[in-house]
Design a protein around this motif. Sequence first.
Motif, PDB file in Angstrom:
ATOM      1  N   SER A 158      79.636 -89.866  36.477  1.00 38.75           N
ATOM      2  CA  SER A 158      78.495 -88.961  36.326  1.00 38.75           C
ATOM      3  C   SER A 158      78.200 -88.795  34.840  1.00 38.75           C
ATOM      4  CB  SER A 158      78.806 -87.601  36.959  1.00 38.75           C
ATOM      5  OG  SER A 158      78.911 -87.700  38.356  1.00 38.75           O
ATOM      6  N   PHE A 159      77.028 -89.242  34.423  1.00 42.27           N
ATOM      7  CA  PHE A 159      76.680 -89.125  33.007  1.00 42.27           C
ATOM      8  C   PHE A 159      75.575 -88.087  32.826  1.00 42.27           C
ATOM      9  CE2 PHE A 159      74.937 -93.007  34.904  1.00 42.27           C
ATOM     10  CZ  PHE A 159      73.579 -92.719  34.896  1.00 42.27           C
ATOM     11  N   PRO A 160      75.547 -87.425  31.676  1.00 41.51           N
ATOM     12  CA  PRO A 160      74.578 -86.354  31.458  1.00 41.51           C
ATOM     13  C   PRO A 160      73.210 -86.884  31.058  1.00 41.51           C
ATOM     14  CG  PRO A 160      75.954 -86.610  29.515  1.00 41.51           C
ATOM     15  CD  PRO A 160      76.473 -87.593  30.539  1.00 41.51           C
ATOM     16  N   GLY A 161      72.221 -86.021  31.125  1.00 41.97           N
ATOM     17  CA  GLY A 161      70.875 -86.388  30.714  1.00 41.97           C
ATOM     18  C   GLY A 161      70.799 -86.754  29.249  1.00 41.97           C
ATOM     19  N   LYS A 162      71.723 -86.223  28.453  1.00 43.39           N
ATOM     20  CA  LYS A 162      71.741 -86.528  27.019  1.00 43.39           C
ATOM     21  C   LYS A 162      71.855 -88.022  26.776  1.00 43.39           C
ATOM     22  CE  LYS A 162      72.062 -85.572  22.598  1.00 43.39           C
ATOM     23  NZ  LYS A 162      70.881 -85.076  21.850  1.00 43.39           N
ATOM     24  N   ASN A 182      76.585 -94.937  42.156  1.00 46.90           N
ATOM     25  CA  ASN A 182      77.141 -94.357  43.379  1.00 46.90           C
ATOM     26  C   ASN A 182      78.146 -93.257  43.060  1.00 46.90           C
ATOM     27  OD1 ASN A 182      77.661 -93.967  46.082  1.00 46.90           O
ATOM     28  ND2 ASN A 182      79.148 -95.637  46.218  1.00 46.90           N
ATOM     29  N   VAL A 183      77.623 -92.123  42.590  1.00 44.51           N
ATOM     30  CA  VAL A 183      78.466 -90.953  42.332  1.00 44.51           C
ATOM     31  C   VAL A 183      77.960 -89.794  43.186  1.00 44.51           C
ATOM     32  CG1 VAL A 183      79.127 -91.622  39.997  1.00 44.51           C
ATOM     33  CG2 VAL A 183      77.020 -90.328  40.351  1.00 44.51           C
ATOM     34  N   LEU A 184      78.827 -88.800  43.393  1.00 45.67           N
ATOM     35  CA  LEU A 184      78.475 -87.704  44.282  1.00 45.67           C
ATOM     36  C   LEU A 184      77.414 -86.785  43.701  1.00 45.67           C
ATOM     37  CD1 LEU A 184      82.016 -86.683  45.615  1.00 45.67           C
ATOM     38  CD2 LEU A 184      80.244 -87.970  46.809  1.00 45.67           C
ATOM     39  N   ILE A 185      77.430 -86.631  42.373  1.00 48.31           N
ATOM     40  CA  ILE A 185      76.531 -85.668  41.742  1.00 48.31           C
ATOM     41  C   ILE A 185      75.712 -86.357  40.651  1.00 48.31           C
ATOM     42  CG2 ILE A 185      76.388 -83.526  40.427  1.00 48.31           C
ATOM     43  CD1 ILE A 185      79.029 -82.683  41.682  1.00 48.31           C
ATOM     44  N   CYS A 186      74.408 -86.171  40.696  1.00 44.98           N
ATOM     45  CA  CYS A 186      73.522 -86.662  39.643  1.00 44.98           C
ATOM     46  C   CYS A 186      73.351 -85.555  38.602  1.00 44.98           C
ATOM     47  CB  CYS A 186      72.164 -87.055  40.228  1.00 44.98           C
ATOM     48  SG  CYS A 186      70.930 -87.494  38.993  1.00 44.98           S
ATOM     49  N   LYS A 187      73.728 -85.852  37.357  1.00 46.11           N
ATOM     50  CA  LYS A 187      73.653 -84.860  36.287  1.00 46.11           C
ATOM     51  C   LYS A 187      72.464 -85.082  35.348  1.00 46.11           C
ATOM     52  CE  LYS A 187      78.613 -83.846  36.049  1.00 46.11           C
ATOM     53  NZ  LYS A 187      79.822 -83.817  35.156  1.00 46.11           N
ATOM     54  N   VAL A 188      71.568 -85.961  35.740  1.00 48.41           N
ATOM     55  CA  VAL A 188      70.400 -86.241  34.903  1.00 48.41           C
ATOM     56  C   VAL A 188      69.263 -85.313  35.317  1.00 48.41           C
ATOM     57  CG1 VAL A 188      68.704 -87.974  34.213  1.00 48.41           C
ATOM     58  CG2 VAL A 188      71.077 -88.650  34.628  1.00 48.41           C
ATOM     59  N   PRO A 189      68.939 -84.310  34.516  1.00 54.30           N
ATOM     60  CA  PRO A 189      67.860 -83.389  34.870  1.00 54.30           C
ATOM     61  C   PRO A 189      66.495 -84.058  34.718  1.00 54.30           C
ATOM     62  CG  PRO A 189      68.670 -82.876  32.680  1.00 54.30           C
ATOM     63  CD  PRO A 189      69.561 -83.962  33.226  1.00 54.30           C
ATOM     64  N   LEU A 211      66.386 -86.397  42.580  1.00 49.29           N
ATOM     65  CA  LEU A 211      66.586 -85.154  41.840  1.00 49.29           C
ATOM     66  C   LEU A 211      65.988 -85.234  40.438  1.00 49.29           C
ATOM     67  CD1 LEU A 211      67.974 -82.342  41.784  1.00 49.29           C
ATOM     68  CD2 LEU A 211      69.951 -83.467  40.744  1.00 49.29           C
ATOM     69  N   SER A 212      66.036 -86.424  39.829  1.00 48.56           N
ATOM     70  CA  SER A 212      65.530 -86.595  38.466  1.00 48.56           C
ATOM     71  C   SER A 212      64.040 -86.914  38.431  1.00 48.56           C
ATOM     72  CB  SER A 212      66.296 -87.721  37.760  1.00 48.56           C
ATOM     73  OG  SER A 212      67.692 -87.532  37.840  1.00 48.56           O
ATOM     74  N   CYS A 213      63.509 -87.393  39.558  1.00 50.79           N
ATOM     75  CA  CYS A 213      62.135 -87.907  39.590  1.00 50.79           C
ATOM     76  C   CYS A 213      61.204 -86.865  40.183  1.00 50.79           C
ATOM     77  CB  CYS A 213      62.096 -89.200  40.396  1.00 50.79           C
ATOM     78  SG  CYS A 213      60.657 -90.207  40.078  1.00 50.79           S
TER      79      CYS A 213
END
Length: 390
Positions: A158-162, A182-189, A211-213
């Motif tokens: 899981s990588f951040p939006g930064k 394929n990760v459980l949580i999307c951290k890209v705002p 979630l990001s789009c």
Amino acid sequence: MDMVDWTLLPDHVVVNIFSYLTLSDRYSGSQTCKSWQYSFYSPHLWKEVTFRFANNEDEEQLKFLDKCGRFIQSLQLQVNQELEICRTCSCNLISHMANVQDRCLQKFHIKFIGQNPLMFSGDEFVVRLMLLFGPQNVSNATIGQSLRKVDLQGLLVSFPGKLLEVLSANNQELEILNIQNNVLICKVPPSSLLKLVRQCRNLNELYAFSLSCTEDVLLALAENNRKPLQILSIFCRREEKYRKDIPSTVWKKLVEKLPKLRVILGFDHTIELLKVGEVMKAEIPVRELRFETLTDLWNEVRLACHYYKNTLEKLIVKSPPSGNLQELDDALLQVAQQCQKLKSLHVFYVLKKETVEKILELCPYLKENETYTLKFVADPHPWKPGKDFW
């Protein structure tokens, strides 16, 4: 019989032979003679290269970077993340490429090939990628080479939006981006993806989670003074219930601006069933539809046929039926009858034999090109899909 002196092979022939070998096999071949060793370091041979760190012995590949790192234009990195030595080697490689002066790197693809160890966060990879995507090491007379393609689909972290903000700030000629890992949580705002879309105005293909789009992202893609987006892939998961639905009016505006846009729409097993029909809209030019759920979706398959009969080229149904077997068969027959552009169909549950035969009769392209997965007898798990599945 006369002996053949392989050292007399022309350099371009040796380079061509080496291009079909893995990096470790190339190196073994280069030890044959000085002529072959010279060919091993040919800049042409290093334009596209794959580094594979699967075990302890692969660490020796790092020694080639000092001489050849600046020639690499397309880099594929395969990592067995279960082994610490492989993770360390991969991070060292990324750091080295980040510091190469006047590098030529344009395409970057990373893929994990093992299982994540317990409590593994992968933060070290995020830190190294920040360096790779950041400001480049260039000489005074050189303009930095922007990354054109970045594929993080195989990065099980899981990588951040930064990370995207750093990428877009320093690589504004970016053309292809895939962040559907394929990760459980999307951290890209959505704000981070929006910044990237606004800064990278040559974007040609974008693969992201729903979630990001957001609505703002789609409207930014429809702005003037940018190259038209060709492919937009949106994958919907459990986070869909926390996201504001994109109105049909926004999709209509996007399609009017981008008439050649091809949309890939996907749903996984974590999404709420009610959300599937809400996301699907007639205004979306869906070329590929992926139902990778664990629910009975015969009604949604019919809806897809109604909405996308003029655009749908590929359909994947991974929803094992809990009942209504005939309804599912009938829905797929309707797709075969009405979706004239259908070129690929993969269904992962057992159909009736007459249904399979009728579908292949209606869609001869599928049979001719083997771009289908249709079973009337259950095979041992896992099923081997037909061509064009991936």
